[in-house]
Scaffold this motif. Structure first.
Motif, PDB file in Angstrom:
ATOM      1  N   LEU A  41      -1.724  10.432   1.172  1.00 49.17           N
ATOM      2  CA  LEU A  41      -2.796   9.467   0.963  1.00 49.17           C
ATOM      3  C   LEU A  41      -3.429   9.054   2.291  1.00 49.17           C
ATOM      4  N   THR A  42      -2.592   8.862   3.300  1.00 41.01           N
ATOM      5  CA  THR A  42      -3.114   8.444   4.611  1.00 41.01           C
ATOM      6  C   THR A  42      -4.074   9.495   5.174  1.00 41.01           C
ATOM      7  N   ASP A  67       0.849  -1.195   0.000  1.00 35.95           N
ATOM      8  CA  ASP A  67       0.000   0.000   0.000  1.00 35.95           C
ATOM      9  C   ASP A  67       0.891   1.255   0.000  1.00 35.95           C
ATOM     10  N   HIS A 122      -5.599   3.728 -12.227  1.00 39.23           N
ATOM     11  CA  HIS A 122      -5.885   3.961 -10.804  1.00 39.23           C
ATOM     12  C   HIS A 122      -4.648   4.392 -10.019  1.00 39.23           C
ATOM     13  N   LEU A 123      -3.462   4.118 -10.579  1.00 42.43           N
ATOM     14  CA  LEU A 123      -2.240   4.524  -9.886  1.00 42.43           C
ATOM     15  C   LEU A 123      -1.965   6.019 -10.065  1.00 42.43           C
ATOM     16  N   SER A 181       4.889   7.795  -6.992  1.00 40.77           N
ATOM     17  CA  SER A 181       3.633   8.061  -7.708  1.00 40.77           C
ATOM     18  C   SER A 181       3.885   8.622  -9.099  1.00 40.77           C
ATOM     19  N   THR A 189      -6.896   2.079   0.405  1.00 38.46           N
ATOM     20  CA  THR A 189      -6.276   2.751  -0.739  1.00 38.46           C
ATOM     21  C   THR A 189      -6.872   2.240  -2.050  1.00 38.46           C
ATOM     22  N   MET A 190      -6.965   0.914  -2.175  1.00 41.97           N
ATOM     23  CA  MET A 190      -7.456   0.338  -3.424  1.00 41.97           C
ATOM     24  C   MET A 190      -8.913   0.728  -3.685  1.00 41.97           C
ATOM     25  N   TYR A 202       6.198   4.079  -2.340  1.00 36.86           N
ATOM     26  CA  TYR A 202       5.694   4.017  -3.721  1.00 36.86           C
ATOM     27  C   TYR A 202       5.988   5.338  -4.425  1.00 36.86           C
ATOM     28  N   ILE A 237      -2.596   9.086  -7.226  1.00 36.52           N
ATOM     29  CA  ILE A 237      -1.721   9.324  -6.063  1.00 36.52           C
ATOM     30  C   ILE A 237      -0.822  10.538  -6.328  1.00 36.52           C
ATOM     31  N   ASN A 238      -0.395  10.671  -7.579  1.00 34.21           N
ATOM     32  CA  ASN A 238       0.571  11.724  -7.892  1.00 34.21           C
ATOM     33  C   ASN A 238       0.045  13.142  -7.633  1.00 34.21           C
ATOM     34  N   GLN A 278      -0.799   2.504 -14.850  1.00 33.26           N
ATOM     35  CA  GLN A 278      -2.224   2.159 -14.813  1.00 33.26           C
ATOM     36  C   GLN A 278      -3.036   3.332 -14.301  1.00 33.26           C
ATOM     37  N   ILE A 315       0.544   3.956   1.258  1.00 37.85           N
ATOM     38  CA  ILE A 315       0.561   4.719   2.517  1.00 37.85           C
ATOM     39  C   ILE A 315       1.841   4.461   3.314  1.00 37.85           C
ATOM     40  N   TYR A 356     -11.041  -4.414 -12.914  1.00 35.41           N
ATOM     41  CA  TYR A 356     -11.518  -3.192 -12.266  1.00 35.41           C
ATOM     42  C   TYR A 356     -12.870  -2.804 -12.864  1.00 35.41           C
ATOM     43  N   GLU A 400      -0.359  13.814  -3.832  1.00 36.08           N
ATOM     44  CA  GLU A 400       0.835  13.945  -2.981  1.00 36.08           C
ATOM     45  C   GLU A 400       1.874  14.932  -3.520  1.00 36.08           C
TER      46      GLU A 400
END
Lengths: 206, 347
Positions: free
Chosen positions: B140-141, A109, B123-124, A117, B168-169, A115, B127-128, B121, A111, B44, B131
């Motif tokens: 993300l947390t 994960d 869904h990835l 991004s 997260t997923m 990772y 995040i960018n 992908q 978090i 998905y 963050e």
């Protein structure tokens, strides 16, 4: 009746082949003879090293090529051990399939801060800290990358039933003085690749 | 015997035709002409509830550190989900990024994301911007915790995923369900290609289309008007950014200064253009290809090594064709707009 017997025997052999004995492998991180404790300075030659963060992935691949990825986070004592079965292979980092699968569950994960991004993929080994008690003299190594020719996924060794420990001596990484060392590696590429080549010599199964 | 075979044949044909009625004429033609999506809908899947949850998240500024900006701030529906009139993306506290916010459209056919293709992908991708310090500058947390603290989201996630964990997923999957549904395929161009009654190109648009096929289609390939490979289109490097493009991802010199080939769908509304938004108008873009290409640059795309001879009239014709790629049904589709009815139910 016969077929039941055949079924039982088949199940027995399946059980034997899949239920290998598992051993717990304890992980120790040192710099020379000193045990690494986060945020506690360690004398290395003429320098003092303080490590503030240490995280890395270990991948265990069993004899059936099933793999398990585990995140080791030195700030959490509970992660300083890993389960292995006899004849399994231990790797530092995450393989290319894990990097592109898009599975972000559990230890994978994002978090956990491992990772990237902007460049889909995992940091395989993260080491942060500073030199000589100066917070300004930082070092940050985020080592990862799964694309050829700069892959950083590396084999540590073969595990057998007598293996009980994974020893990691970070000392050789700090042999050069702070001025000579690159202060940070934050992206995949040649520098990360060279760092991982050197780094893997620090890992030893015992 | 012959007559019974004939009846059987007719029955089979009728059954096939009845079966095809599940699709509209347009969809049938699209099924023939459009390539298969590369997005893995099996792994998905998209559900109505998931789509609606993703829609709320897309418009919710709760994703940014100071809750001031949402995804929709840089991806506005009315401008093809691009950031109109902004050269590079804008983040919280007035921060600026280094690249132009790309249009979000027909993403089910894309094989990589970002101008340098660094994200593998869909869904990835989310995040960018969440963050990135120059965009939402959040963690993300923190986002997941904020969502878990709202009964509105707990209910919605339970509705979609069967539990209130908000992992997260689950979060990324919901976002992807909305964004992958942003399909644009009802422009004048599409209607002409489908031979819809009463729709045709003007003479100028037709001229433009022929020019397009000759000079542009190799990279901006119809019907998606993009390609999966990356290219250097001869833009001089902007010293403010020194952007090396795809090299930053692959570390291969053959990828230096290569960038994603953006889709031209709704191009009339997705200005400014290029990875750094340097061109404000379509005529500036055409002008670059006619007389602005830096042919000394490394890895210039082979199709651009020779001059592109377009006189002024030809350039106007080409622009007229590019405007037929505008899909107003998509740009004004209420299904993709700000979900007032959902946000108003939040407690």
């Amino acid at each position: 009746m016969k077929w039941k017997l055949v079924l039982i025997i088949t199940h027995f052999f399946c059980f034997l082949s899949f239920s290998q004995e598992t051993n717990e492998l304890l992980i120790h991180v040192n710099i020379g003879n000193e045990i690494v404790v986060l945020n506690e300075p360690i004398q290395v030659g003429d320098s003092i090293i303080t490590i503030t963060s240490l995280k890395f992935y270990l991948t265990v691949v069993d004899e059936h090529d099933r793999s398990i990825v585990q995140l080791i986070d030195w700030s959490e004592a509970k992660t300083n051990r890993i389960l292995c079965t006899a004849s399994s292979r231990l790797f530092l980092g995450t393989d290319s399939l894990t990097n592109v699968s898009g599975n972000l569950e559990s230890d994978l994960d994002p978090i956990h801060g491992m990772y990237w991004s902007w460049n889909s993929g995992y940091i395989n080994f993260k080491l942060e800290g500073y030199w000589n008690n100066h917070a300004q003299q930082k070092f940050e190594y985020h080592i990862g990358g799964y694309r050829a020719p700069f892959e950083t996924f590396r084999k540590i060794g073969l595990f057998d039933s007598s293996t009980t420990e994974l020893l990691i001596d970070l000392g050789p990484l700090f042999k050069s003085s702070s001025e000579k060392m690159m202060p940070s590696i934050m992206t995949p590429g040649k520098n990360a690749f060279l760092f991982s080549e050197k780094l893997i010599n620090s890992f030893q199964l015992k | 015997m012959k007559s019974s075979l004939g009846i059987l044949y007719l029955l089979c044909v009728s059954m096939v035709l009845i079966g095809m009625n599940d699709f509209t004429v347009q969809e049938r033609l699209h099924l023939v002409k459009w390539p298969k999506p590369t997005y893995n809908f099996k792994q998905y899947p998209v559900t109505e509830d998931g789509f609606q949850l993703g829609r709320v998240l897309f418009y919710d500024p709760i994703l940014s550190r100071d809750s001031s900006i949402s995804c929709a701030d840089c991806h506005l529906q009315y401008t093809g989900f691009a950031h109109v009139d902004h050269q590079v993306s804008h983040g919280i506290d007035g921060r600026k990024g280094t690249r132009n916010a790309p249009a979000l459209v027909n993403l089910a056919w894309k094989t990589s994301f970002h101008w340098d293709g660094g994200v593998s992908q869909l869904h990835l991708q989310f995040i960018n911007p969440i963050e990135h310090p120059s965009e939402m500058d959040n963690k993300l947390t923190v986002v997941l915790e904020r969502l878990r603290n709202q009964s509105f989201y707990r209910q919605r996630f339970k509705q979609v995923f069967g539990n209130e964990s908000i992992t997260t997923m689950q979060f990324l999957s919901a976002m992807a369900q909305f964004v992958v549904s942003l399909e644009s395929k009802n422009s004048t161009y599409d209607r002409v290609m489908r031979k819809e009654k009463g729709v045709s190109f003007t003479k100028q648009e037709k001229n433009g289309y022929l020019l397009f096929k000759q000079h542009c289609n190799a990279c901006h390939t119809e019907p998606l008007f993009t390609q999966t490979f990356f290219a250097n289109n001869g833009l001089p490097v902007d010293p403010n950014y020194d952007d090396i493009g795809r090299f930053a991802i692959t570390n291969r010199s053959v990828d230096s200064f290569l960038f994603m080939i953006p889709t031209l769908r709704n191009i009339e509304y997705t200005f400014p253009y290029m990875h750094d938004g340097r061109f404000a108008k379509l005529k500036d873009v055409i002008n670059h290809y006619v007389k602005g290409i830096d042919r000394s640059t490394k890895n210039l795309h082979q199709k651009l090594r020779k001059p592109i001879p377009l006189n002024e009239q030809m350039q106007k014709d080409l622009i007229a064709f590019l405007k037929t790629l505008t899909d107003k049904e998509f740009l004004y589709n209420k299904r993709f707009s700000f979900p007032k009815e959902l946000l108003s139910t939040r407690k």
